[in-house]
Design a protein around this motif. Structure first.
Motif, PDB file in Angstrom:
ATOM      1  N   ARG A   1       0.833  -1.214   0.000  1.00 21.51           N
ATOM      2  CA  ARG A   1       0.000   0.000   0.000  1.00 21.51           C
ATOM      3  C   ARG A   1       0.860   1.254   0.000  1.00 21.51           C
ATOM      4  O   ARG A   1       0.548   2.233  -0.682  1.00 21.51           O
ATOM      5  CB  ARG A   1      -0.927  -0.002   1.212  1.00 21.51           C
TER       6      ARG A   1
ATOM      7  N   THR B   1      -4.395  -2.444  -6.200  1.00 28.70           N
ATOM      8  CA  THR B   1      -5.044  -1.776  -5.068  1.00 28.70           C
ATOM      9  C   THR B   1      -6.335  -2.487  -4.687  1.00 28.70           C
ATOM     10  O   THR B   1      -6.662  -2.588  -3.510  1.00 28.70           O
ATOM     11  CB  THR B   1      -5.337  -0.295  -5.384  1.00 28.70           C
TER      12      THR B   1
ATOM     13  N   LEU C   1       2.275   1.684  -3.542  1.00 28.47           N
ATOM     14  CA  LEU C   1       1.211   2.091  -4.451  1.00 28.47           C
ATOM     15  C   LEU C   1       0.860   3.565  -4.246  1.00 28.47           C
ATOM     16  O   LEU C   1       0.698   4.317  -5.214  1.00 28.47           O
ATOM     17  CB  LEU C   1      -0.018   1.208  -4.262  1.00 28.47           C
ATOM     18  N   GLY C   2       0.755   3.966  -2.995  1.00 28.80           N
ATOM     19  CA  GLY C   2       0.410   5.350  -2.697  1.00 28.80           C
ATOM     20  C   GLY C   2       1.528   6.319  -3.026  1.00 28.80           C
ATOM     21  O   GLY C   2       1.298   7.368  -3.638  1.00 28.80           O
ATOM     22  N   TYR C   3       2.735   5.973  -2.643  1.00 27.12           N
ATOM     23  CA  TYR C   3       3.878   6.869  -2.858  1.00 27.12           C
ATOM     24  C   TYR C   3       4.103   7.131  -4.350  1.00 27.12           C
ATOM     25  O   TYR C   3       4.341   8.258  -4.762  1.00 27.12           O
ATOM     26  CB  TYR C   3       5.141   6.282  -2.226  1.00 27.12           C
ATOM     27  N   TYR C   4       4.027   6.079  -5.154  1.00 31.99           N
ATOM     28  CA  TYR C   4       4.287   6.220  -6.586  1.00 31.99           C
ATOM     29  C   TYR C   4       3.026   6.520  -7.396  1.00 31.99           C
ATOM     30  O   TYR C   4       3.091   6.669  -8.612  1.00 31.99           O
ATOM     31  CB  TYR C   4       4.971   4.962  -7.130  1.00 31.99           C
ATOM     32  N   GLU C   5       1.879   6.595  -6.704  1.00 32.23           N
ATOM     33  CA  GLU C   5       0.593   6.900  -7.339  1.00 32.23           C
ATOM     34  C   GLU C   5       0.326   5.961  -8.517  1.00 32.23           C
ATOM     35  O   GLU C   5       0.040   6.379  -9.635  1.00 32.23           O
ATOM     36  CB  GLU C   5       0.530   8.357  -7.775  1.00 32.23           C
ATOM     37  N   ILE C   6       0.418   4.659  -8.224  1.00 33.89           N
ATOM     38  CA  ILE C   6       0.165   3.624  -9.227  1.00 33.89           C
ATOM     39  C   ILE C   6      -0.905   2.672  -8.709  1.00 33.89           C
ATOM     40  O   ILE C   6      -1.239   2.695  -7.518  1.00 33.89           O
ATOM     41  CB  ILE C   6       1.463   2.857  -9.586  1.00 33.89           C
ATOM     42  N   ASP C   7      -1.439   1.848  -9.589  1.00 30.97           N
ATOM     43  CA  ASP C   7      -2.552   0.962  -9.244  1.00 30.97           C
ATOM     44  C   ASP C   7      -2.182  -0.508  -9.147  1.00 30.97           C
ATOM     45  O   ASP C   7      -2.988  -1.318  -8.727  1.00 30.97           O
ATOM     46  CB  ASP C   7      -3.668   1.100 -10.285  1.00 30.97           C
TER      47      ASP C   7
END
Length: 131
Positions: free
Chosen positions: A25, A51, A28-34
């Motif tokens: 998580r 996600t 995914l959040g840090y790199y703004e990817i899904d």
């Protein structure tokens, strides 16, 4: 005709199956990817986690409990049209790009639609890998 190599993103942000859901998580959040390809220590593809896959998971659980193991991937030398066809056929949002099962990139719907072609209009509006 463009090849996947020209449209893919690299280096790839990936994760190990032994990492926690919390770590996934965070990436995914840090790199703004899904989605994250799940790789072994040598970089070989073992699965993929999105996600959605981990949305309701306990943060202490391991990624290995939630990854999709049967991953559709594509060669960097494939035509972009082949990537579009795979995304449509399997209703997924991204494809790991592999060479001899080693992850060398990732290509998403947005990547293959960046040229503004009409080829991509047939795809449903989903941004995540489906199981």
């Amino acid at each position: 005709m463009k090849r996947v190599l020209e449209q893919m993103k690299w280096p790839v942000i990936s994760i190990s199956k032994g990492c926690s859901v919390a770590a996934a998580r965070a990436k995914l959040g840090y790199y703004e990817i899904d989605r994250l390809p799940v790789v072994d220590i040598s970089g070989q593809l073992m699965g993929i986690v999105s996600t959605i896959d981990i949305a309701n998971a306990d943060p202490r659980d391991l990624v290995s409990e939630y990854l999709t193991r049967h991953v559709i991937s594509i060669s960097p030398l494939a035509q972009v049209e082949e990537a579009i066809a795979l995304l449509c056929e399997h209703d997924i949002g991204g494809l790991p790009v592999t060479l001899d099962n080693f992850v060398v990139g990732i290509v998403t719907r947005a990547d293959v639609d960046s040229d503004g072609s009409d080829d991509f209009e047939m795809l449903p509006d989903k941004a995540l890998v489906a199981n």
